[in-house]
Design an enzyme around this catalytic site. Structure first.
Site, short mmCIF file in Angstrom:
data_model
loop_
_atom_site.label_atom_id
_atom_site.label_comp_id
_atom_site.label_asym_id
_atom_site.label_seq_id
_atom_site.Cartn_x
_atom_site.Cartn_y
_atom_site.Cartn_z
N HIS A 162 38.74 40.31 48.35
CA HIS A 162 38.47 41.66 47.85
C HIS A 162 37.78 41.66 46.49
CE1 HIS A 162 41.03 43.94 50.82
NE2 HIS A 162 41.41 42.70 51.05
N ASP A 374 33.27 44.01 39.34
CA ASP A 374 34.25 44.63 40.24
C ASP A 374 33.87 44.28 41.66
OD1 ASP A 374 36.27 46.26 41.22
OD2 ASP A 374 35.74 47.97 39.96
C1 G6P Z 1 42.95 44.44 43.07
C2 G6P Z 1 43.18 43.25 43.98
C3 G6P Z 1 44.35 43.47 44.91
C4 G6P Z 1 45.56 43.91 44.11
C5 G6P Z 1 45.25 45.15 43.28
C6 G6P Z 1 46.42 45.62 42.40
O1 G6P Z 1 42.44 45.50 43.80
O2 G6P Z 1 42.01 42.94 44.70
O3 G6P Z 1 44.65 42.29 45.62
O4 G6P Z 1 46.66 44.16 44.95
O5 G6P Z 1 44.15 44.84 42.43
O6 G6P Z 1 46.89 44.58 41.60
P1 G6P Z 1 48.39 44.05 41.66
O7 G6P Z 1 48.38 42.82 40.82
O8 G6P Z 1 49.22 45.16 41.06
O9 G6P Z 1 48.75 43.80 43.08
#
Ligand code: G6P
Length: 476
Positions: A162, A374
């Site tokens: 992602h 991003d």
């Molecule tokens: C990004 C990453 C995700 C992640 C999200 C929130 O979008 O690509 O994999 O889940 O951030 O971050 P966190 O560390 O809170 O899961």
């Protein structure tokens, strides 16, 4: 235990554990983008989801939620420190986002990453049906594909990345660069957000592993002196556009948008919405906005910047420092330029439900996306989806994956503060006809390429691999 034809493996489960009214713990669906994205794919399939339950030391048995088996993977406090805050968010995240913050390379973090990735792989191996499909998500789990292939050679494995995949010159710094590439190549299909990310990945493969690549495919040698084909290409992720359009037509949401607009009071509303993360260019945005106020190009009642920065990764030092810096800057700008009637920046360090976000999008004349790097940025697509009357201006960083599809936005280089200031002024002054022309083109893209299509394109390649494998087995 029943086995699932489709198993999603992600760092987080699509639910949060909360305390119910009687004090008993309960699970509540979490509203993240990945959850809605995969929800669509998982409908009508016998699915399971392997992930962390969001709290340390939570050891709970698998349970059913609306027809999906949720399989919690326990993480201890030290796992969270070394695997999640450490290797995932202190090494990989900054390295893959062009070293905006300095990555730290700690061997103890790497050891934890290997250990925890194995735990996820074992849980997936246990729950997937014979010949099923396992879809691994994101940078926290790059070793899972290979580990899983060793445990379950019968299954088809997909991996979707992602976040950006960095240029070779940066990736090269990683002490465990070969292991990470081998980990990812355990998958049959490796998906990225941008064509450039897939290109960076293939280049690293050629340079570090010398495996040949041709178009979208990589030839990976196997133990029996043969090879396997891995598909690696871009599948830009998207949103459930229909759901956002529906919300934008909901009378309550419309009333809330009007109310917000009136409460803000100024002639124009600019909006920023991000997780509080150093990749999002929030400091650059504030710098540009503060200078416009200082230069007198924006005055008192002309505009307000509503800046939503949702709390994120508070255990990581770089995020704590960023928060201090941003809050100091907001306070200074407000001290210098707010009036009793008008606040220059409304800063909100909170997360909001989707309805409130849509009301904010509807209330905003200008959306500011200023990321320094991003993977995609779904906020850009959400803003465009809800602007059904084709008004509003999207100012969008070239460094966000969304810029590949949304070329009709006002594209900016957020490092160029003067350029960003001019783009903000242009957005504030843009005639309605130009707004409509740009917005119409962008809306067409977002509505056509929604998350359903993203899932379908990825799964079509999975089927291609499945057919190829079946053909090989018949031939042998
Ligand atoms: C990004 C990453 C995700 C992640 C999200 C929130 O979008 O690509 O994999 O889940 O951030 O971050 P966190 O560390 O809170 O899961």
């Amino acid at each position: 235990m029943p086995q699932a034809d489709l198993v999603v493996v992600a760092n987080r489960l699509p639910v949060d554990r909360i305390e119910g009214p009687d004090g008993e713990p309960q699970w509540r669906r979490s509203p993240g983008g990945l959850v809605t994205a995969l929800e669509q794919v998982m409908q009508n399939i016998d699915g399971a989801w392997v992930g962390w339950g969001g709290k340390p030391d939570l050891d709970v048995e698998p349970f059913d939620l609306d027809g999906t088996l949720l399989v919690p993977v326990p993480l201890s406090r030290s796992d969270l420190r070394d695997y999640y805050e450490g290797f995932s968010n202190g090494t990989i995240w900054p390295l893959y986002h062009d070293v905006i913050a300095t990555p730290e390379f700690k061997r103890s973090w790497w050891d934890a990453y290997v250990r925890v990735n194995r735990r996820f792989a074992e849980a997936a191996a246990e729950h997937v049906a014979e010949g099923g499909f396992v879809w691994v998500q994101d940078y926290q789990l790059q070793l899972v594909p290979q580990m899983l292939r060793e445990l379950r050679p019968d299954v088809i494995i997909g991996y979707f990345h992602h976040i950006p995949f960095p240029a070779y010159a940066l990736f090269q710094q990683l002490p465990w660069r070969r292991q990470v590439l081998e980990g990812l190549l355990g998958a049959d299909v490796v998906g990225f957000q941008r064509v450039a990310d897939a290109g960076n990945f293939q280049r690293s493969i050629r340079r570090l592993l010398s495996y040949p690549t041709k178009g979208d495919t990589i030839r990976v040698p196997t133990a029996d002196d043969s090879h396997r084909l891995v598909v690696s290409k871009a599948y830009p992720i998207s949103i459930d556009a229909k759901q956002f359009i529906e919300l934008a037509q909901d009378p309550q949401v419309l009333a809330r948008a009007k109310e917000l607009r009136e409460q803000v009071g100024s002639d124009k509303v600019l909006l920023g919405v991000d997780r509080l993360d150093y990749t999002k260019g929030i400091r650059h945005r504030l710098k540009a906005y503060g200078e416009l106020l200082h230069d007198g190009r924006i005055k008192g009642h002309d505009a307000t910047l509503v800046n939503v920065a949702s709390p994120s990764r508070p255990g990581v030092e770089a995020y704590q420092d960023l928060r201090d810096e941003i809050e100091m800057t907001v306070a200074r700008i407000n001290g210098d330029y707010s009036t009793v009637e008008n606040t220059a920046i409304r800063y909100l360090h909170q997360g909001f439900p989707r309805e409130e976000m849509v009301a904010l999008y509807l209330a905003a004349d200008v959306m500011l996306i200023t990321a320094l790097r991003d993977g995609m940025n779904l906020v850009a697509k959400e803003y465009v989806a809800v602007r059904g009357d084709n008004t509003g201006v999207l100012v969008l960083s070239e460094f966000a994956g969304a810029a590949d599809e949304l070329g009709s936005a006002l594209l900016i280089n957020p490092h160029d503060i003067d350029g960003m200031k001019d783009a903000i002024m242009r957005a504030l002054e843009m005639p309605p006809a130009e707004q409509a022309r740009r917005m119409r083109t962008m809306r067409r893209k977002v509505l056509e390429n929604d998350v359903e299509k993203w899932g379908a394109l990825f799964l079509a390649d999975v089927e291609r691999i499945r057919a190829f494998r079946a053909g090989e087995e018949q031939a042998s």
